[in-house]
Write a protein that holds these residues in place. Structure first.
Motif, PDB file in Angstrom:
ATOM      1  N   ASP A 528       8.084  22.858 -16.150  1.00  0.00           N
ATOM      2  CA  ASP A 528       6.857  22.583 -15.395  1.00  0.00           C
ATOM      3  C   ASP A 528       7.122  22.018 -14.012  1.00  0.00           C
ATOM      4  N   ILE A 529       8.262  22.293 -13.441  1.00  0.00           N
ATOM      5  CA  ILE A 529       8.604  21.741 -12.136  1.00  0.00           C
ATOM      6  C   ILE A 529       7.607  22.226 -11.076  1.00  0.00           C
ATOM      7  N   MET A 530       7.239  21.344 -10.162  1.00  0.00           N
ATOM      8  CA  MET A 530       6.292  21.657  -9.102  1.00  0.00           C
ATOM      9  C   MET A 530       7.011  21.674  -7.757  1.00  0.00           C
ATOM     10  N   THR A 531       6.648  22.643  -6.887  1.00  0.00           N
ATOM     11  CA  THR A 531       7.217  22.684  -5.544  1.00  0.00           C
ATOM     12  C   THR A 531       6.334  21.957  -4.530  1.00  0.00           C
ATOM     13  N   MET A 532       5.197  21.427  -4.996  1.00  0.00           N
ATOM     14  CA  MET A 532       4.376  20.511  -4.198  1.00  0.00           C
ATOM     15  C   MET A 532       4.027  19.326  -5.087  1.00  0.00           C
ATOM     16  N   PRO A 533       4.727  18.201  -4.939  1.00  0.00           N
ATOM     17  CA  PRO A 533       4.441  17.036  -5.790  1.00  0.00           C
ATOM     18  C   PRO A 533       3.054  16.457  -5.498  1.00  0.00           C
ATOM     19  N   GLY A 534       2.582  15.605  -6.400  1.00  0.00           N
ATOM     20  CA  GLY A 534       1.346  14.864  -6.180  1.00  0.00           C
ATOM     21  C   GLY A 534       1.649  13.383  -6.030  1.00  0.00           C
ATOM     22  N   LEU A 535       0.683  12.645  -5.536  1.00  0.00           N
ATOM     23  CA  LEU A 535       0.840  11.198  -5.410  1.00  0.00           C
ATOM     24  C   LEU A 535       0.601  10.523  -6.758  1.00  0.00           C
ATOM     25  N   PRO A 536       1.262   9.382  -7.028  1.00  0.00           N
ATOM     26  CA  PRO A 536       1.003   8.635  -8.259  1.00  0.00           C
ATOM     27  C   PRO A 536      -0.349   7.931  -8.202  1.00  0.00           C
ATOM     28  N   LYS A 537      -0.749   7.308  -9.294  1.00  0.00           N
ATOM     29  CA  LYS A 537      -2.041   6.629  -9.352  1.00  0.00           C
ATOM     30  C   LYS A 537      -2.151   5.551  -8.270  1.00  0.00           C
ATOM     31  N   VAL A 538      -1.080   4.820  -8.069  1.00  0.00           N
ATOM     32  CA  VAL A 538      -1.056   3.808  -6.996  1.00  0.00           C
ATOM     33  C   VAL A 538       0.109   4.163  -6.064  1.00  0.00           C
ATOM     34  N   PRO A 539      -0.124   4.982  -5.047  1.00  0.00           N
ATOM     35  CA  PRO A 539       0.973   5.394  -4.161  1.00  0.00           C
ATOM     36  C   PRO A 539       1.462   4.250  -3.281  1.00  0.00           C
ATOM     37  N   SER A 540       2.696   4.372  -2.845  1.00  0.00           N
ATOM     38  CA  SER A 540       3.264   3.372  -1.930  1.00  0.00           C
ATOM     39  C   SER A 540       2.427   3.227  -0.669  1.00  0.00           C
ATOM     40  N   ALA A 541       1.742   4.306  -0.282  1.00  0.00           N
ATOM     41  CA  ALA A 541       0.934   4.283   0.936  1.00  0.00           C
ATOM     42  C   ALA A 541      -0.116   3.178   0.908  1.00  0.00           C
ATOM     43  N   GLU A 542      -0.566   2.771  -0.279  1.00  0.00           N
ATOM     44  CA  GLU A 542      -1.588   1.717  -0.367  1.00  0.00           C
ATOM     45  C   GLU A 542      -1.063   0.358   0.114  1.00  0.00           C
ATOM     46  N   HIS A 543       0.262   0.216   0.153  1.00  0.00           N
ATOM     47  CA  HIS A 543       0.853  -1.082   0.502  1.00  0.00           C
ATOM     48  C   HIS A 543       1.568  -1.065   1.847  1.00  0.00           C
ATOM     49  N   ILE A 544       1.551   0.072   2.524  1.00  0.00           N
ATOM     50  CA  ILE A 544       2.212   0.178   3.829  1.00  0.00           C
ATOM     51  C   ILE A 544       1.177  -0.093   4.919  1.00  0.00           C
ATOM     52  N   ARG A 545       1.527  -0.976   5.863  1.00  0.00           N
ATOM     53  CA  ARG A 545       0.567  -1.372   6.879  1.00  0.00           C
ATOM     54  C   ARG A 545       1.316  -1.948   8.080  1.00  0.00           C
ATOM     55  N   LEU A 546       0.572  -2.137   9.158  1.00  0.00           N
ATOM     56  CA  LEU A 546       1.090  -2.811  10.347  1.00  0.00           C
ATOM     57  C   LEU A 546       0.586  -4.240  10.372  1.00  0.00           C
ATOM     58  N   GLU A 547       1.499  -5.185  10.600  1.00  0.00           N
ATOM     59  CA  GLU A 547       1.127  -6.585  10.766  1.00  0.00           C
ATOM     60  C   GLU A 547       1.828  -7.119  12.003  1.00  0.00           C
ATOM     61  N   ASN A 548       1.034  -7.496  12.998  1.00  0.00           N
ATOM     62  CA  ASN A 548       1.587  -8.010  14.252  1.00  0.00           C
ATOM     63  C   ASN A 548       2.594  -7.036  14.863  1.00  0.00           C
ATOM     64  N   GLY A 549       2.278  -5.747  14.747  1.00  0.00           N
ATOM     65  CA  GLY A 549       3.123  -4.714  15.318  1.00  0.00           C
ATOM     66  C   GLY A 549       4.322  -4.336  14.483  1.00  0.00           C
ATOM     67  N   GLN A 550       4.518  -4.981  13.325  1.00  0.00           N
ATOM     68  CA  GLN A 550       5.653  -4.687  12.449  1.00  0.00           C
ATOM     69  C   GLN A 550       5.176  -3.920  11.215  1.00  0.00           C
ATOM     70  N   ILE A 551       5.989  -2.958  10.767  1.00  0.00           N
ATOM     71  CA  ILE A 551       5.663  -2.190   9.571  1.00  0.00           C
ATOM     72  C   ILE A 551       6.000  -3.018   8.340  1.00  0.00           C
ATOM     73  N   GLU A 552       5.048  -3.141   7.423  1.00  0.00           N
ATOM     74  CA  GLU A 552       5.269  -3.859   6.173  1.00  0.00           C
ATOM     75  C   GLU A 552       5.033  -2.912   4.998  1.00  0.00           C
ATOM     76  N   GLY A 553       5.794  -3.117   3.914  1.00  0.00           N
ATOM     77  CA  GLY A 553       5.594  -2.363   2.695  1.00  0.00           C
ATOM     78  C   GLY A 553       6.299  -1.035   2.638  1.00  0.00           C
ATOM     79  N   LEU A 554       7.053  -0.690   3.692  1.00  0.00           N
ATOM     80  CA  LEU A 554       7.718   0.614   3.713  1.00  0.00           C
ATOM     81  C   LEU A 554       8.827   0.669   2.686  1.00  0.00           C
ATOM     82  N   PHE A 555       9.519  -0.464   2.487  1.00  0.00           N
ATOM     83  CA  PHE A 555      10.635  -0.467   1.535  1.00  0.00           C
ATOM     84  C   PHE A 555      10.896  -1.886   1.076  1.00  0.00           C
TER      85      PHE A 555
END
Length: 555
Positions: A528-555
């Motif tokens: 059942d391998i997919m060549t276009m993955p989907g996002l999980p229920k809570v993707p990392s994108a929900e926690h990535i943001r800019l704070e005072n010009g710095q990227i937070e939550g990327l890793f």
């Protein structure tokens, strides 16, 4: 301890011209993207062709688990360790994809004190290579539909167009679509879909190309679909290959960056290993071999996918001869293979380690089938106990290999010194007798079956008559010599991601085969391998943001 991104921000990076000068690259042959990353000019690369090659070291791993293995971190740590003991070494890695970065995996530039920097740039847009690949791929898509709109002189059967579109993002909604809706002026509606950019044949072609001329020829060879008489239509037939190559003229140049310890790193190309061939570019690897005594390179996911494709596709096509392999494992991941739940991995469980170590032993056996000596890097976590580590060392020794505890995440190059010394001894000993798993002239389905039985330990690969007939037709059409690129779950030796450890006596169902005539391999899609993955229920994108010009939550 500081987070990965905090450590990366505190790095004392050197100007990229200094890193280039250390490798003998003159300033005029570097094309800087800011102060800390640059592309290397192809004409200068071509001038290095007569230099002797260094030793190539492959870093691979056990099957990935949610517990974490740290293959990229170990690759960076080993490279720093080799430089620490006085060797001239370069690490060659793939570029991270935005899809998993904003999905579940997060960044892919190493971790702790074994990272490549600038970390945020590398994990995001970097030097624009993935955007160029996406644009070139979708230019071809647009030209196909445009050709049909303006009369379809090539008589392309719209039911048999195999070229899809791509996007470097996980988006399940785009897997299957209907395009050209909205009336006559928008063209002829047809069913199509999107793959993720790292699964694009353009990505594979770029990573296997040896020159800009080779790149253009390979792009021209892409089969975009078939006529009603089932004859192939190629990219060159609609005159797309020239413009596509123009979009990729900078993307083919390797990217030079540095590790936290200011050692050189080439990061270039990024095909996935479960749906593509999973190795950084041939151009980057071969260039590094001309500039260093040792080149550490990484293959994606576990050795059953990444290492097999590195050996059978990349090394075969580029005539590379690896001198040694390092297989990364963690106590945590082996306990998970032994049946321990993620929440309980912090507790000592020697029996679970002994049960789960069969996964590691299978990978050691598999790498040795290619004639390449392998050692194990135990990527250390603070919860590891001496008894658990000893259980791994004893199991590995019983099959004629060695395991080294590596603390590079916490200690940088000091944590891989012992491993680096042993890798040098093996590489210099001439032990490696590398050979691919199967000969090029073996029939295509036999190649698939060989991988299934010898690497996955299946009883057989199975496929419907339609799949077998397609393979036979491609053999008649002159494609029988091509290697196989297995598209399969990365989590198991089987096509069932829940079957951990080292299962055997299973079957590998091949549900579809695709001809990548430009890249020069056959893709066998299993399970059942997919060549276009989907996002999980809570993707990392929900926690990535800019704070005072710095990227937070990327890793």
């Amino acid at each position: 301890m500081a987070t990965d991104i905090e450590i990366a921000r505190a790095a004392k990076m050197k100007p990229i011209t200094e890193i280039g000068a250390r490798l003998g690259i003159p300033d005029e042959s570097l094309e800087p993207y800011g102060r800390f990353k640059a592309k290397i000019a192809m004409d200068w690369i071509n001038q290095q062709a007569d230099k002797e090659d260094g030793k190539l070291i492959l870093v691979t791993a056990i099957n990935p688990t949610p517990a974490g293995e740290g293959k990229t971190t170990t690759s960076v740590g080993l490279n720093d360790g080799l430089n620490r003991i006085g060797k001239n070494s370069i690490v060659c890695l793939r570029e991270p994809s935005l899809g998993p970065c904003f999905g579940v995996k997060g960044g892919a530039a190493g971790g702790g004190y074994a990272q490549v920097v600038p970390m945020e740039d590398i994990n995001l847009h970097f030097t624009g290579d993935f955007h160029a690949i996406t644009s070139a791929h979708n230019l071809l898509s647009a030209m196909i539909d445009n050709h049909i709109y303006w009369g379809n002189a090539l008589e392309i059967d719209t039911r048999r167009i195999t070229w899809r579109r791509v996007l470097d993002m996980n988006d399940r909604a785009l897997r299957q679509i209907v395009n050209s809706l909205g009336g006559v002026s928008n063209g002829y509606p047809r069913e199509t879909g999107f793959d993720i950019t790292v699964a694009s044949e353009i990505m594979a072609i770029l990573c296997l190309a040896t020159s800009i001329e080779d790149l253009e020829e390979s792009i021209g060879n892409i089969i975009i679909g078939y006529r009603r008489d089932k004859t192939a239509v190629r990219a060159r037939d609609i005159n797309a290959h020239g413009a596509m190559t123009v979009l990729l003229k900078s993307a083919i140049q390797p990217n030079l960056v540095q590790t936290l310890e200011n050692n050189p790193a080439f990061i270039h190309g990024g095909p996935f290993a479960n749906i593509a061939h999973g190795c950084n570019s041939v151009t980057a690897t071969k260039t590094a071999l001309k500039l260093a005594d040792y080149v550490v390179t990484e293959a994606g996911f576990g050795a059953d996918l990444g290492a097999e494709k590195f050996f059978d596709i990349k090394c075969r096509k580029a005539d590379l001869k690896p001198s040694a392999a390092v297989i990364v494992a963690t106590v945590r991941a082996l306990k998970m293979n032994g049946g321990v739940a993620k929440a309980d991995l912090g507790k000592e469980d020697v029996e679970a380690v002994k049960k789960g170590v069969v996964n590691l032993l299978r990978h050691i056996e598999n790498v040795k089938q290619f004639g390449v000596p392998a050692v194990v890097a135990i990527n250390n976590f603070i919860t590891d106990t001496e008894a658990e580590v000893q259980a791994i060392k004893e199991a590995v020794a019983a099959v004629g290999s060695e395991a080294f505890v590596c603390t590079h995440w916490a200690n940088g190059s000091a944590g891989t010194e012992e491993l680096a010394k042993r890798v040098v001894e093996i590489a210099e000993s001439g032990q490696s007798q590398f050979a691919p798993l199967y000969p090029s002239d073996m029939p295509l389905f036999e190649k698939i079956n060989t991988i299934a039985t010898r690497i996955y330990r299946a009883d057989e690969a199975i496929a419907d008559s339609s799949v077998r007939n397609q393979l036979h037709q491609w053999e008649k059409d002159g494609f029988g010599h091509l290697p196989i690129c297995m598209a399969k779950t990365q989590y198991s030796f089987t096509t069932d991601p829940t079957k951990l450890g080292a299962p055997s006596h299973h079957t590998v169902p091949v549900r579809e085969v695709r001809l990548a005539a430009g890249a020069g391999f056959i893709v066998a899609i299993c399970g059942d391998i997919m060549t276009m993955p989907g996002l999980p229920k809570v993707p990392s994108a929900e926690h990535i943001r800019l704070e005072n010009g710095q990227i937070e939550g990327l890793f």
